[in-house]
Design an enzyme around this catalytic site. Structure first.
Site, short mmCIF file in Angstrom:
data_model
loop_
_atom_site.label_atom_id
_atom_site.label_comp_id
_atom_site.label_asym_id
_atom_site.label_seq_id
_atom_site.Cartn_x
_atom_site.Cartn_y
_atom_site.Cartn_z
N GLY A 89 0.67 -5.33 0.65
CA GLY A 89 -0.47 -5.49 -0.25
C GLY A 89 -0.11 -6.22 -1.54
N GLU A 123 4.45 -4.95 7.21
CA GLU A 123 3.62 -3.95 7.91
C GLU A 123 4.06 -3.75 9.36
OE1 GLU A 123 2.52 -6.41 6.03
OE2 GLU A 123 1.05 -5.64 4.59
N GLU A 170 -0.30 -9.74 -0.77
CA GLU A 170 -1.73 -10.03 -0.54
C GLU A 170 -2.50 -10.17 -1.87
OE1 GLU A 170 -1.79 -6.75 2.24
OE2 GLU A 170 -2.67 -8.04 3.76
N ALA A 179 0.86 -1.18 0.00
CA ALA A 179 0.00 0.00 0.00
C ALA A 179 0.90 1.23 0.00
CB ALA A 179 -0.89 -0.02 1.23
N1 DAK Z 1 4.54 3.27 -0.69
C1 DAK Z 1 4.90 4.44 -1.22
N2 DAK Z 1 6.06 4.62 -1.91
C2 DAK Z 1 6.86 3.56 -2.04
C3 DAK Z 1 6.54 2.30 -1.50
C4 DAK Z 1 5.30 2.15 -0.79
N3 DAK Z 1 4.87 1.01 -0.29
N4 DAK Z 1 7.55 1.45 -1.78
C5 DAK Z 1 8.45 2.15 -2.50
N5 DAK Z 1 8.04 3.42 -2.66
C6 DAK Z 1 8.74 4.49 -3.34
C7 DAK Z 1 9.91 5.02 -2.55
O1 DAK Z 1 9.49 5.94 -1.59
C8 DAK Z 1 10.75 5.63 -3.64
O2 DAK Z 1 10.21 6.89 -3.98
P1 DAK Z 1 11.15 8.19 -4.27
O3 DAK Z 1 11.94 8.37 -3.05
O4 DAK Z 1 11.99 7.77 -5.48
O5 DAK Z 1 10.16 9.28 -4.57
C9 DAK Z 1 10.55 4.71 -4.82
O6 DAK Z 1 9.34 4.00 -4.55
C10 DAK Z 1 11.66 3.70 -4.98
O7 DAK Z 1 11.84 3.05 -3.72
P2 DAK Z 1 13.25 2.94 -3.00
O8 DAK Z 1 14.11 4.11 -3.36
O9 DAK Z 1 12.98 2.71 -1.56
O10 DAK Z 1 13.86 1.66 -3.71
P3 DAK Z 1 14.87 0.60 -3.07
O11 DAK Z 1 15.29 -0.27 -4.19
O12 DAK Z 1 15.95 1.28 -2.28
O13 DAK Z 1 14.00 -0.26 -2.04
C11 DAK Z 1 12.02 -1.46 -1.31
C12 DAK Z 1 12.93 -1.03 -2.50
C13 DAK Z 1 10.81 -2.19 -1.89
C14 DAK Z 1 12.82 -2.45 -0.42
C15 DAK Z 1 11.63 -0.21 -0.48
O14 DAK Z 1 11.10 0.75 -1.40
C16 DAK Z 1 10.63 -0.50 0.56
O15 DAK Z 1 10.94 -1.05 1.62
N6 DAK Z 1 9.37 -0.09 0.29
C17 DAK Z 1 8.28 -0.20 1.27
C18 DAK Z 1 7.81 -1.62 1.34
C19 DAK Z 1 6.74 -1.76 2.35
O16 DAK Z 1 6.89 -1.53 3.56
N7 DAK Z 1 5.59 -2.17 1.87
C20 DAK Z 1 4.50 -2.49 2.69
C21 DAK Z 1 3.62 -1.30 2.73
S1 DAK Z 1 2.42 -1.53 3.99
C22 DAK Z 1 -4.43 -1.18 5.88
C23 DAK Z 1 -4.51 -1.45 4.55
C24 DAK Z 1 -3.47 -1.97 3.91
C25 DAK Z 1 -2.30 -2.22 4.52
C26 DAK Z 1 -2.19 -1.97 5.88
C27 DAK Z 1 -3.24 -1.50 6.55
N8 DAK Z 1 -5.46 -0.57 6.53
C28 DAK Z 1 -5.95 0.66 5.96
C29 DAK Z 1 -5.87 -1.00 7.81
C30 DAK Z 1 -1.18 -2.64 3.76
C31 DAK Z 1 0.01 -2.17 4.10
C32 DAK Z 1 1.16 -2.29 3.28
O17 DAK Z 1 1.19 -2.84 2.20
#
Ligand code: DAK
Length: 262
Positions: free
Chosen positions: A111, A134, A114, A66
């Site tokens: 997500g 998360e 998921e 997300a």
């Molecule tokens: N959201 C927003 N932007 C993201 C993103 C994300 N999930 N993942 C990556 N990006 C963006 C980065 O901010 C970056 O943007 P700029 O800085 O260039 O503007 C760009 O994509 C490239 O990412 P990185 O520079 O970080 O690239 P790396 O190769 O260094 O790293 C990475 C790749 C995938 C390891 C890293 O980007 C990362 O850790 N991303 C976050 C992964 C993450 O935590 N995903 C889970 C998100 S939480 C709910 C509903 C749904 C959910 C929860 C609750 N409710 C409403 C109750 C679901 C939650 C999730 O999915």
């Protein structure tokens, strides 16, 4: 509806949804979800389609979760709505009358994992990474991850992934039963489409029946599951495709399935 956050295409009987925010690693925001719901509406109405493939645009990600930039400012009520729209999307994939293949070309986190799990099965690139990070953000999976992951890989492995927030590679994901097949990145799309077209050559009624029996059968006991199977077997026999498949075998020719309902 014009799409900006997904690409929606059809290749004969195969529908393709590509998540298309490569600069944000295809992170899910409400606009992307709305477009993806709209594409599913279109797919449900188009009787010529037989399989859906979902994938991510770009080299790096399927869906990196997300959109954190969007989520950070949500009020509790907005968060609940966002979670419900996401969960509805996953439920629609699971209930879709067509088989859904997730073609995971890179990061599938939160997500992303998921969505892949709500598909019927996953093909992954050797570069793919899966995880439920998360917990690192102080929340929990919100699009069904705590429910689908243990059903696929067992409770202990699901807890480990959700509690550590760590990532696993494609080989480990295959070993634990999350992924069906792993391919070198340059062969992933071709192999996915080969399987999609193979499935598309089968009868539509029996494809739907298999999906429904396996999907819903997991929620009932064996006796009720077998009853559901025999009902669906009867339905297949009542459909022109059931007769066509068996007649073609006896006449030593390829079947010509039409996908018509009985
Ligand atoms: N959201 C927003 N932007 C993201 C993103 C994300 N999930 N993942 C990556 N990006 C963006 C980065 O901010 C970056 O943007 P700029 O800085 O260039 O503007 C760009 O994509 C490239 O990412 P990185 O520079 O970080 O690239 P790396 O190769 O260094 O790293 C990475 C790749 C995938 C390891 C890293 O980007 C990362 O850790 N991303 C976050 C992964 C993450 O935590 N995903 C889970 C998100 S939480 C709910 C509903 C749904 C959910 C929860 C609750 N409710 C409403 C109750 C679901 C939650 C999730 O999915």
């Amino acid at each position: 509806m014009a799409y900006e956050n997904i690409v929606f295409e059809k290749d004969g009987p195969v529908a393709i949804i590509k998540f298309n925010r490569p600069k944000a690693l295809n992170a899910i925001n409400p606009e992307l979800l709305e477009e993806a719901h709209d594409a599913l509406d279109n797919i449900e109405e188009d009787r010529s389609l037989k399989v859906l493939v979902i994938t991510g645009e770009g080299e790096k990600a399927f869906v990196a979760g997300a959109d954190i930039a969007h989520m950070v400012n949500l009020s509790p009520l907005e968060a609940r709505d966002f979670s419900r729209t996401g969960q509805e999307f996953m439920a629609r994939l699971e209930a879709l009358h067509l088989p859904v293949i997730a073609c995971v070309n890179g990061y599938a986190l939160g997500g992303g994992t998921e969505i892949a799990m709500a598909s019927d099965f996953i093909y992954a690139s050797e570069k793919a990474k899966f995880g439920q990070p998360e917990i690192n953000l102080g929340v929990i999976p919100g699009f069904g991850g705590t429910q689908r992951l243990p059903r696929l890989v067992g409770k202990a492995r699901a807890k480990e992934l959700c509690m550590t927030g760590g990532m696993i590679g494609a080989a480990e994901a295959k070993e634990i039963g999350l992924v069906n097949k792993v391919f070198p990145p340059e062969r992933l799309w071709e192999e996915t489409m080969k399987t999609a077209k193979n499935i598309a050559s089968k009868g539509k009624v029996s494809l739907k029946a298999v999906k429904e029996c396996i999907e819903r059968g997991g929620n009932v006991d064996l006796t009720d599951g077998c009853l559901m199977e025999s009902d669906n077997f009867g339905l297949c026999m009542a459909s022109p495709d059931g007769k066509e498949g068996m007649t073609a075998f006896l006449e030593k020719r390829e079947p010509r399935f039409k996908g018509e309902l009985p």
